[in-house]
Design an enzyme around this catalytic site. Structure first.
Site, PDB file in Angstrom:
ATOM      1  N   CYS A  51      -2.321  14.917   2.792  1.00  0.00           N
ATOM      2  CA  CYS A  51      -3.454  14.849   1.873  1.00  0.00           C
ATOM      3  C   CYS A  51      -4.269  16.118   2.020  1.00  0.00           C
ATOM      4  CB  CYS A  51      -4.327  13.632   2.195  1.00  0.00           C
ATOM      5  SG  CYS A  51      -5.670  13.375   1.002  1.00  0.00           S
TER       6      CYS A  51
ATOM      7  N   CYS B  91       0.870  -1.172   0.000  1.00  0.00           N
ATOM      8  CA  CYS B  91       0.000   0.000   0.000  1.00  0.00           C
ATOM      9  C   CYS B  91       0.910   1.226   0.000  1.00  0.00           C
ATOM     10  CB  CYS B  91      -0.889  -0.043   1.248  1.00  0.00           C
ATOM     11  SG  CYS B  91      -1.936   1.412   1.430  1.00  0.00           S
TER      12      CYS B  91
ATOM     13  N   CYS C 278     -10.378  10.574   8.691  1.00  0.00           N
ATOM     14  CA  CYS C 278      -9.078  10.034   8.253  1.00  0.00           C
ATOM     15  C   CYS C 278      -7.956  10.859   8.867  1.00  0.00           C
ATOM     16  CB  CYS C 278      -8.997  10.087   6.725  1.00  0.00           C
ATOM     17  SG  CYS C 278      -7.389   9.585   6.076  1.00  0.00           S
TER      18      CYS C 278
END
Ligand code: SAH
Length: 377
Positions: free
Chosen positions: A133, A126, A140
């Protein structure tokens, strides 16, 4: 639940703050670009192919072992095409060594994380596509820290190559193995770093020695739903799997869970995704984090099913992973079972993700890349 407006988020999406650029590396370049770079040094172009064979084919990281390249040219070529990009800050393992999170430091000090997961018969890496981000999804942890910068193509590729190297050398529990799958589900929004992510897909799937030789089908690109970028990806006619982080079937809730939904609505995102499945023949993957009393009501399962039934699609439910300061919990097992039952009753293929790495803060939504961070006591 109080809805937080995220109108200020969008400018962040495409304007990563400028930092020092990572050094150029052969994995940034296509084979012709590598030959040109070697020629600029006054070397024979085939030296580029030799370096590619060492990097992608033999997973070599010691320049001195590249003995088919003359000693006097080795350091010069390596300095130009194989500069150090990511240094390991630390590995943290769990699942008896079958899951490993790695914290990396880039040449400019930027920190990112990747996670390697070994299953019987398959190994998935991953990878992060950005440091931080800009999408600001409130559940998140990565989204809470904002965007630091885009990763370069080679920085993305290097996360996989380094994983492949550890596996080949038998450093991961279970004996020597190869990487079989790559998911762009680490830190960042891959489609907000489109050009570099696309080049990384090419490097990972080009046959060795030009690239790592993985099959396109074994790659998954996950997105919050940047509609123009999904259209563009459909036009590439690649066989990579597209995953859409939906998390709600209705705009009212999705506007709060995935703030970019205020720009591109559920219907637009799904339309773009169906275009992708039509263009590629690949089954769409829908990610849906199960958040107790927020998005897990039976009526939302029915609404989701109504929007997906009859399509080439698979729903992946992700039990919400804990993140620092979050006010939300994972759904109860009963609510989750009922959600699954309703989707399946409507004929929508559904599985619950076997979440790995929660105890090392390496699971979905937990990557924050800080030294001494959660799960790293
Ligand atoms: N930005 C891309 C790539 C990240 S993929 C995207 O959003 O698709 C990571 C997946 O984990 C996304 O589906 C994301 O929504 C989900 N996720 C984020 N935080 C989570 C959490 N706390 N628990 C479970 N899943 C989470």
């Amino acid at each position: 639940m109080t809805a937080t407006p995220h109108a200020t988020v969008l400018p962040l999406v495409f304007d990563a703050p400028r930092r020092e650029r990572p050094p150029r590396h052969l994995a940034d370049l296509d084979p012709a670009g590598r030959r040109a770079a070697v020629a600029e040094l006054g070397e024979r172009p085939f030296r580029a192919d030799q370096l590619s064979r060492h990097y992608f084919g033999r997973l070599e990281d010691d320049v001195e072992r590249m003995t088919d390249v003359p000693a006097e040219a080795r350091q010069r070529l390596a300095a130009t095409l194989l500069p150090p990009l990511l240094k390991v800050v630390r590995h943290v393992d769990c699942d008896a060594g079958a899951t490993r999170k790695t914290l990396w430091r880039g040449a400019d000090g930027t920190l990112v994380e990747s996670v390697l997961m070994r299953y019987p018969g398959r190994v998935t890496v991953c990878v992060s596509s950005q440091a931080g981000c800009g999408m600001a999804c409130p559940f998140c942890a990565t989204g809470q820290g904002g965007l630091t910068r885009n990763l370069s193509t080679a920085e993305i590729v290097e996360q996989v190559v380094a994983g492949a190297r550890s596996l080949a050398r038998g450093e991961i529990a279970g004996g020597p193995a190869r990487v079989s799958n790559v998911v762009f589900m680490g830190m960042g929004e891959p489609l907000a770093n489109y050009r570099r992510v696309l080049a990384a897909v090419r490097r990972l799937t080009d046959p060795t020695p030009d690239g790592l030789g993985l099959s396109q089908r074994s790659l998954t690109v996950s997105t919050v739903g940047l509609v123009p970028a999904i259209h563009r990806l459909a036009e590439e006619r690649l066989a990579v799997t597209l995953a859409v982080s939906l998390h709600a079937p209705d705009d009212e809730l999705r506007d709060t869970l995935v703030p970019v939904n205020t720009r591109w609505k559920v219907a637009e995102v799904l339309d773009a995704a169906w275009e992708y499945t039509a263009a590629t023949g690949r089954r769409l993957s829908i990610e849906y984090a199960m958040i107790r009393d927020v998005n897990d009501q039976p009526w939302r399962a029915d609404l989701l099913a109504q929007k997906l039934r009859g399509r080439l699609v698979h729903v992946n439910l992700i039990p919400l992973n804990p993140t620092p300061g979050s006010r939300w919990d994972a759904s109860t097992p009963a609510a989750q079972d009922e959600f699954v039952r309703r989707l399946v009753d409507h004929g929508v293929a559904t599985t619950v993700r076997d979440t790995r790495g929660r105890e090392i803060a390496g699971a979905c939504g937990q990557l924050v890349a800080v030294e001494g961070g959660p799960g790293e006591a």
